[in-house]
Design an enzyme around this catalytic site. Structure first.
Site, PDB file in Angstrom:
ATOM      1  N   HIS A  48      16.051-121.620   1.466  1.00  0.00           N
ATOM      2  CA  HIS A  48      17.108-120.628   1.653  1.00  0.00           C
ATOM      3  C   HIS A  48      16.739-119.732   2.828  1.00  0.00           C
ATOM      4  O   HIS A  48      15.557-119.550   3.132  1.00  0.00           O
ATOM      5  CB  HIS A  48      17.244-119.803   0.367  1.00  0.00           C
ATOM      6  CG  HIS A  48      18.406-118.862   0.373  1.00  0.00           C
ATOM      7  ND1 HIS A  48      18.275-117.546   0.736  1.00  0.00           N
ATOM      8  CD2 HIS A  48      19.703-119.042   0.056  1.00  0.00           C
ATOM      9  CE1 HIS A  48      19.467-116.953   0.637  1.00  0.00           C
ATOM     10  NE2 HIS A  48      20.352-117.838   0.219  1.00  0.00           N
TER      11      HIS A  48
ATOM     12  N   THR B 226      16.412-116.761   3.259  1.00  0.00           N
ATOM     13  CA  THR B 226      15.505-115.636   3.013  1.00  0.00           C
ATOM     14  C   THR B 226      14.055-116.076   2.848  1.00  0.00           C
ATOM     15  O   THR B 226      13.169-115.236   2.702  1.00  0.00           O
ATOM     16  CB  THR B 226      15.923-114.894   1.732  1.00  0.00           C
ATOM     17  OG1 THR B 226      15.972-115.862   0.665  1.00  0.00           O
ATOM     18  CG2 THR B 226      17.276-114.250   1.875  1.00  0.00           C
ATOM     19  N   LYS B 227      13.828-117.382   2.841  1.00  0.00           N
ATOM     20  CA  LYS B 227      12.473-117.886   2.636  1.00  0.00           C
ATOM     21  C   LYS B 227      11.710-117.949   3.963  1.00  0.00           C
ATOM     22  O   LYS B 227      12.314-117.942   5.036  1.00  0.00           O
ATOM     23  CB  LYS B 227      12.513-119.277   1.998  1.00  0.00           C
ATOM     24  CG  LYS B 227      13.193-119.306   0.630  1.00  0.00           C
ATOM     25  CD  LYS B 227      12.414-118.540  -0.412  1.00  0.00           C
ATOM     26  CE  LYS B 227      12.972-118.673  -1.817  1.00  0.00           C
ATOM     27  NZ  LYS B 227      14.256-117.985  -2.031  1.00  0.00           N
ATOM     28  N   LEU B 228      10.389-118.037   3.878  1.00  0.00           N
ATOM     29  CA  LEU B 228       9.611-117.990   5.138  1.00  0.00           C
ATOM     30  C   LEU B 228       9.871-119.213   6.011  1.00  0.00           C
ATOM     31  O   LEU B 228       9.904-119.122   7.239  1.00  0.00           O
ATOM     32  CB  LEU B 228       8.130-117.730   4.881  1.00  0.00           C
ATOM     33  CG  LEU B 228       7.285-118.681   4.063  1.00  0.00           C
ATOM     34  CD1 LEU B 228       6.698-119.742   4.966  1.00  0.00           C
ATOM     35  CD2 LEU B 228       6.148-117.865   3.434  1.00  0.00           C
TER      36      LEU B 228
END
Lengths: 361, 361
Positions: B181, B183-185
């Site tokens: 997603h 928002t993930k790193l």
């Protein structure tokens, strides 16, 4: 590499135009979770399709799953054996039982007159496909569904832009779904949508597609992730700009097939009366599978690759136990979808028609 | 518009670099169905993560659903109440029954010593979350699972790049899943992956993600659509190029928080020994919800918006009937994830730390 003509070819807008939308994404620094472009796409589609409600999703199967989860609730689902495998597999995946009803040999949609005899106490829904964009007999289906108080879901994967009786085909039934897969006339790369007139039910479908979250960020019920990314919405917006052109170009090809193919040897599908069709597929039915295989071979020798669509009949796939569906099984064996896409050239069309007319007996 | 500092911010590669991949897509005229970029991304991730098998999917929830469908098969699934809602909702969606086991108060992962007492004859699987990238006690869980012959699925949504005992954390359990997603790193806008050492089981997961189709185009079993588009794979390839930089930048922020926050007033999460962590989240636990709310308010006044992550404890959501989970419920009420992303500035970090140290008592 030699040119290969497939049954379909993705329509790509100019990369520069796609980039105009990317610039908005980069400016917003927002890639998913119902961003600006997804909302804009939904607004534009609502207007273009003239529908009450729309929710754009990450593909065309997950809306069927969401629909089944919300209205079929693990019961028996009356369905068609003549559709893409997702129609059946979604039913099984969602722990419902598919109950097949054979198809009408002319329109290839579920035989509306045989639905009633398939209904049992466990029936919760009908999932029928407007196959190749050809509407089911929605009026009779609605009557039966009302009588038995069951819900109607239409797999309208092929129906972008189709109208029936002067109304978007997505407005029939309790829920309709569409696919925006790259092979479809309108697409978002991967994508789809769910349509539902009832705004209360639409709310449930909406939270189901976003982990159960309502707009106020409360968890209202069970949900999964059917969100589409801004990258895909950008593609949708870029393609939508060309939709009239796309449909007009496809119409030209369909018109050419209609006037050039020898319908003494092959049969076409009958489009239901009062339908404004979308030129989504060009299926032809041969007199036998043997002829189909011969034609397919002759086309393949010219690097022309139509698709056996839909084959096999879904009541015969390995994880299904079901009675024979004579009409669907017979048609599945001898139906072929011909190449149909923007950019297909006249000389290739002529070659296709000549080969079919020559070898289809 | 006043600058707002959220808990996270998407990392976007330069648009020009993303365009280099788009040019490949436009050249191939191929937008999905395991195109060149998806295959390339899988190859690169396999190498980077040092895993045996990977299948990249359209989000991080659908691999959990696919895993449950294939190994939990409608049974009871032992799970953690301290995770994102998808962990629980996927279980319910897949017609399994979630059986919650409370968490270890230090690591916040499922309490491995209380799993055995929750196992019944109906238990088919454990679905545990390596929460915030912090591995569960995989060794004890493996022992219990072997003893009772049940399967282990790890929701490793937060675990990109995490290693445990010198091995990718994705290599533990029968199946692991990850989220890509935005928002993930590491991200693909929307996306995810499924990992499975057992190549036979991997084949099943693979056909499940593509309508049941095997590579030879036969239908092998029930499937849905979890395919990721080339547009998303292009994002993954562009972001992967920066992954070392992303992790290094996040490490700097974590190091700053570690050295600057007053741990007499707040508690941090204990990372399991022998873990190479990925700096995915910075959760802090206050002494009470009241303090958390005060701090949250003070930060909000400065337009700093951390996230109550994870709140509420999943055993308390409306469609779940479950015993109390005292540890998870207590921690959920007083845990906050602090802003952590590439580009977060030192002066903002200082402001955050000062406010927390000042108001967290």
């Amino acid at each position: 590499m030699e040119k290969r003509i497939n049954v379909t070819k993705v329509f790509l807008p100019p990369l520069a135009e796609y980039n105009e939308y990317l610039e908005i994404i980069w400016r917003n620094q927002w890639l998913t979770n119902r961003g600006e472009l997804v909302l804009k796409l939904e607004e534009k589609l609502k207007k273009y399709l003239n529908v009450n409600n729309i929710l754009v999703t990450n593909n065309g199967t997950i809306p069927i799953q969401i629909a089944l989860k919300n209205v079929a609730k693990g019961g028996e689902v009356i369905t068609t054996p003549f559709s893409f495998v997702a129609t059946t597999s979604a039913i099984v995946w969602e722990s419902c039982t598919p109950v097949f009803v054979d198809i009408d040999p002319d329109h290839l949609t579920i035989d509306e007159n045989r639905i009633e005899e398939a209904i049992t106490e466990k029936t919760t829904a009908i999932l029928a496909t407007h196959v190749f964009g050809n509407p089911c007999n929605v009026k009779i289906i609605e009557k039966v569904a009302k009588k038995y108080q069951i819900k109607v879901i239409y797999d309208a994967a092929h129906c972008f832009g189709v109208e029936y009786d002067n109304k978007s085909v997505f407005e029939y039934g309790d829920i309709s779904t569409c696919s925006f897969h790259s092979t479809k006339l309108f697409h978002t790369g991967e994508g789809g949508a769910i349509f539902c007139k009832d705004s209360e039910l639409m709310k449930e479908l909406n939270y189901s597609h976003n982990f159960g979250y309502t707009e106020t960020n409360d968890i209202s019920g069970v949900g999964i992730n059917a969100k589409i990314s801004e990258l895909q919405a950008a593609m949708g917006l870029s393609v939508l700009h060309y939709i009239d052109y796309i449909i007009a170009e496809r119409k030209k090809i369909v018109d050419f097939y209609n006037k050039s193919l020898d319908f003494n040897k092959i049969k076409s599908v009958k489009i239901r009366e009062n339908t404004k069709w979308n030129y989504s597929y060009y299926p032809v039915i041969f007199n036998s599978e043997k002829i189909l295989l011969k034609v397919q071979q002759k086309l393949a020798e010219q690097n022309i690759v139509p698709r056996r669509y839909f084959y096999p009949s879904l009541n015969t796939i390995n994880y299904i136990k079901c009675n024979k569906m004579p009409v669907s099984e017979a048609i599945s064996e001898k139906i072929l979808c011909l190449p149909l896409y923007v950019g297909l050239e006249m000389k290739d069309l002529e070659k296709i028609v000549n080969l079919i007319n020559r070898y289809s007996e």
